[in-house]
Design an enzyme around this catalytic site. Structure first.
Site, short mmCIF file in Angstrom:
data_model
loop_
_atom_site.label_atom_id
_atom_site.label_comp_id
_atom_site.label_asym_id
_atom_site.label_seq_id
_atom_site.Cartn_x
_atom_site.Cartn_y
_atom_site.Cartn_z
N SER A 122 -47.79 -13.52 -65.81
CA SER A 122 -49.01 -14.21 -66.26
C SER A 122 -50.13 -13.90 -65.29
CB SER A 122 -48.78 -15.72 -66.32
OG SER A 122 -50.01 -16.41 -66.52
N TYR A 124 -46.30 -23.22 -61.72
CA TYR A 124 -46.40 -22.08 -62.63
C TYR A 124 -47.00 -20.86 -61.94
CZ TYR A 124 -47.30 -19.47 -66.93
OH TYR A 124 -47.33 -18.51 -67.92
#
Length: 257
Positions: free
Chosen positions: A139, A152
């Site tokens: 990501s 995350y």
């Protein structure tokens, strides 16, 4: 025989879109999902011949569960040509709250250990065959840390470094390691975000572009490319400027919010 792709997180979002894209390209599918019955129902709704797909229920955060799914794929379906470690979770955290330590542990168990455990059953066999693609979905959040998003961001930074290490380990073996770095994709994972999401794209659009990158065997690809440019510029910002830029930015929803 048709080539085979093994995809984790296939019950929704990016995983489901990748499954549809690979089937359209003539691949057989080995689909890993915790919600096995739901994924089977979806595959049947597509009208695909049952010989073209197999659902392997597993929890990526459980090492024994996901490695067993890989071994079952080898025994019952075959050695994949492409393995896509796509499953991941994203939950906001506050380090001051002791309860969020469990969220951090679960995030790393899924996004990092789960990725390595997804690949593990296939590495030796792919190396012996001299071909294959091991694909990790990272990501752009792994490029810089965002307030309230520490679990995350840290996990995806770890994914990028892990895949870089694995690529070096498999250099010259014929097995390609591909790091796919999505920007914002319209999935259940992002729909609860409380902040702007530039260059938001559909899962289908992402899957089309990821398929091309994986087929080419590129080592690293940000999708869409303008998000890659933006991320690189953020990486170049001095910390003081970056910190001011993000001051007051809405944070990722925490568990239960």
């Amino acid at each position: 025989m048709k080539p085979l792709v093994f995809i984790t997180g296939a019950s929704s979002g990016i995983g489901r879109a990748l499954a549809a894209r690979y089937h359209a390209a003539g691949f057989r599918l080995a689909l890993v999902a915790r919600r096995g019955a739901e994924t089977e129902a979806w595959a049947r709704e597509q009208g695909w011949p049952e010989a073209d797909w197999r659902v392997l229920p597993a929890d990526v955060a459980d090492i024994d569960s996901i490695t067993a799914a890989g071994q079952r794929c080898l025994a019952e379906v075959g050695l994949p040509d492409v393995v896509i470690a796509n499953a991941g979770i994203s939950v906001g955290v506050d380090t001051a709250d002791a309860a969020d330590l469990a969220v951090i542990a679960r995030t790393f168990a899924t996004n990092n250990v789960g990725m390595a455990a997804t690949f593990q059953p296939f590495v030796s066999a792919m190396r012996a065959r001299g071909s294959g693609r091991l694909v990790g979905v990272a990501s752009v959040a792994g490029i810089r840390g965002l307030p309230g998003h520490g679990a995350y961001c840290a996990s995806k930074a770890g994914v990028i470094s892990y895949l870089e290490s694995l690529r070096g380990e498999l250099r010259g073996s014929g097995v390609k390691v591909v790091t796919v770095v999505p920007g914002y994709v319209d999935t259940p994972l992002t729909r609860g975000n409380r902040y702007g999401m530039p260059f938001l794209m559909s899962p289908e659009d992402f899957a089309d572009r990821a398929f091309v990158a994986i087929r080419a065997g590129v080592s690293y690809r940000v999708i869409p490319w303008p998000m890659g440019v933006a991320a690189k510029l953020l990486r170049l910002l001095p910390n003081a400027v970056f910190d001011r830029l993000l001051a007051g930015r809405p944070r990722k929803r925490r568990q239960g919010e």
